[in-house]
Enzyme design. Structure first.
Site, short mmCIF file in Angstrom:
data_model
loop_
_atom_site.label_atom_id
_atom_site.label_comp_id
_atom_site.label_asym_id
_atom_site.label_seq_id
_atom_site.Cartn_x
_atom_site.Cartn_y
_atom_site.Cartn_z
N HIS A 50 37.50 5.12 -29.96
CA HIS A 50 36.11 4.87 -30.33
C HIS A 50 35.87 3.39 -30.58
O HIS A 50 36.81 2.58 -30.58
CB HIS A 50 35.75 5.69 -31.56
CG HIS A 50 35.64 7.16 -31.29
ND1 HIS A 50 35.23 8.07 -32.24
CD2 HIS A 50 35.88 7.89 -30.16
CE1 HIS A 50 35.22 9.29 -31.71
NE2 HIS A 50 35.62 9.20 -30.46
N GLU A 52 35.09 1.56 -33.21
CA GLU A 52 35.72 0.91 -34.36
C GLU A 52 37.18 0.58 -34.07
O GLU A 52 37.67 -0.51 -34.41
CB GLU A 52 35.63 1.81 -35.59
CG GLU A 52 34.20 2.14 -36.02
CD GLU A 52 33.65 3.40 -35.38
OE1 GLU A 52 32.82 4.06 -36.03
OE2 GLU A 52 34.06 3.74 -34.24
N CYS A 79 33.04 8.43 -37.32
CA CYS A 79 33.36 9.85 -37.32
C CYS A 79 34.32 10.19 -38.45
O CYS A 79 35.09 9.36 -38.92
CB CYS A 79 33.93 10.28 -35.97
SG CYS A 79 35.49 9.49 -35.53
N ARG A 188 21.35 7.96 -12.21
CA ARG A 188 22.05 9.24 -11.99
C ARG A 188 23.44 9.24 -12.63
O ARG A 188 23.88 10.27 -13.13
CB ARG A 188 22.15 9.53 -10.49
CG ARG A 188 20.83 9.88 -9.84
CD ARG A 188 20.98 10.07 -8.33
NE ARG A 188 19.71 10.46 -7.72
CZ ARG A 188 19.54 10.66 -6.40
NH1 ARG A 188 20.57 10.48 -5.58
NH2 ARG A 188 18.36 11.00 -5.94
N THR A 200 11.59 20.59 -2.45
CA THR A 200 12.26 19.29 -2.32
C THR A 200 13.61 19.45 -1.66
O THR A 200 13.99 18.67 -0.77
CB THR A 200 12.41 18.63 -3.71
OG1 THR A 200 11.12 18.42 -4.27
CG2 THR A 200 13.14 17.29 -3.59
#
Length: 356
Positions: A50, A52, A79, A188, A200
């Site tokens: 993460h 940190e 967290c 995307r 479509t």
């Protein structure tokens, strides 16, 4: 102002994780000693370290003794649980950081204040709410997913000078220029799922993949109620997983998943709940006009990205009509005008100056 300066840097770093960390949030962290940044990091890839932790690891050996005398800025509450990685709140305590400044509290039920409490119980001074609204925008997909229990919804289309989304005969027509098209492919890679309607898929035969930008491929979704699409449609290739929303069967065949909602009821809430259960934090709807208008009329959208192009279509299919919408940004892309609209009812308001 000093706090806002460093928090802005955290949020800039956080956005580098776009498309690579979902369903986790995008998070950035900065470590500051006497107004000098000695470390910074962001959550780069889902399942890996993460923000940190990456911030601490980036501190030079000569500066490591300064960590217990530094402030950490982090764009989202650290967290407090063991998931793919150990709790970041414990790592901050272990490193001896005396003060932590946070933009947003984490709405995820396994955190939701628990990370802040760990820090406070260890004697760490904690402040929250610095650039909180901007942080909401950065992580609007994550907040929507946990607070609304559905994916964040983006509508996207391009229209001609006359306000048409396609020719009357539905022939495939490229309205946007190269720059706009490349941007769409980048988008995307940043979303968990992408959807189009039957017409479509039949007439445009889109692949719905990111081919002009490196990154992850979104889950593809097509509405084909009676399973009438020819099997040679590009959506049925093996470049990405595809959901076929239909009333005939529920089955899985390689990368094709046949999803059968109850068509006697509104299928949109059913689809969004299915996406939520599968951990998909966002959905971008790229057409056609009827499907887009259905989302709009149901109030099921958070932002709309509209390209107004100089291309002319003398006779065509009228583009969707946005309602209860607020224009918040307009950008020229070599002649295409990109408009960003937000739903006035969405709690994830755009903050001026923030990027898509």
């Amino acid at each position: 102002m000093q706090d806002e300066h460093y928090m802005q840097r955290c949020q800039e770093l956080a956005q580098r994780g776009a498309g690579n960390v979902a369903p986790n949030p995008m998070v950035g962290a900065v470590l500051v000693h006497n107004d000098r940044i000695i470390g910074e990091g962001w959550h780069e890839v889902y399942g890996q370290a993460h923000a940190e932790v990456n911030c601490f690891e980036q501190v030079a050996a000569v500066d490591r003794p300064l960590i217990p005398h530094s402030r950490m800025y982090v764009s989202l509450e650290p967290c407090a649980h063991t998931g793919k990685t150990p709790p970041c709140a414990h790592r901050i305590v272990q490193e001896g950081v005396p003060e932590v400044i946070i933009a947003n509290r984490d709405p995820f039920e396994k955190v939701d204040g628990a990370g802040i409490e760990i820090l406070k119980q260890a004697g760490v001074a904690v402040r929250t709410g610095v650039l909180e609204e901007a942080g909401h925008w950065v992580n609007r997909r994550f907040f929507c997913f946990h607070e609304q229990r559905r994916p964040y919804l983006i509508l996207k289309w391009a229209e001609s000078v006359e306000g048409f989304i396609a020719p009357a005969d539905r022939s495939r027509t490229q309205l946007t220029n190269h720059y706009s098209n490349t941007l769409v492919h980048r988008w995307r890679t940043e979303e968990a799922a992408i959807m189009v309607g039957y017409q479509t898929a039949l007439h445009d035969d889109p692949r719905l993949t990111a081919r002009h930008w490196p990154g992850n491929q979104p889950l593809r979704i097509v509405l084909d109620k009676q399973l009438q699409l020819p099997l040679d449609r590009a959506l049925f290739n093996d470049e990405a997983t595809t959901w076929i929303i239909n009333q005939e069967k529920e089955a899985t065949s390689n990368n094709l998943h046949f999803i059968r909602p109850d068509f006697t009821q509104n299928i949109l809430p059913q689809l969004l709940d299915r996406l939520y259960q599968e951990g998909k934090t966002s959905l971008i709807v790229e057409g056609g006009a009827r499907l887009l208008q259905t989302f709009i009329e149901a109030g099921l959208w958070d932002e709309a990205r509209l390209f107004q192009t100089p291309t002319s279509i003398p006779d065509g299919i009228t583009a969707p009509l946005l309602t209860h919408a607020r224009l918040v940004q307009e950008t020229d892309l070599a002649g295409d005008q990109l408009q960003l609209w937000v739903n006035k009812s969405s709690p994830y308001a755009y903050v001026p100056g923030m990027s898509l």
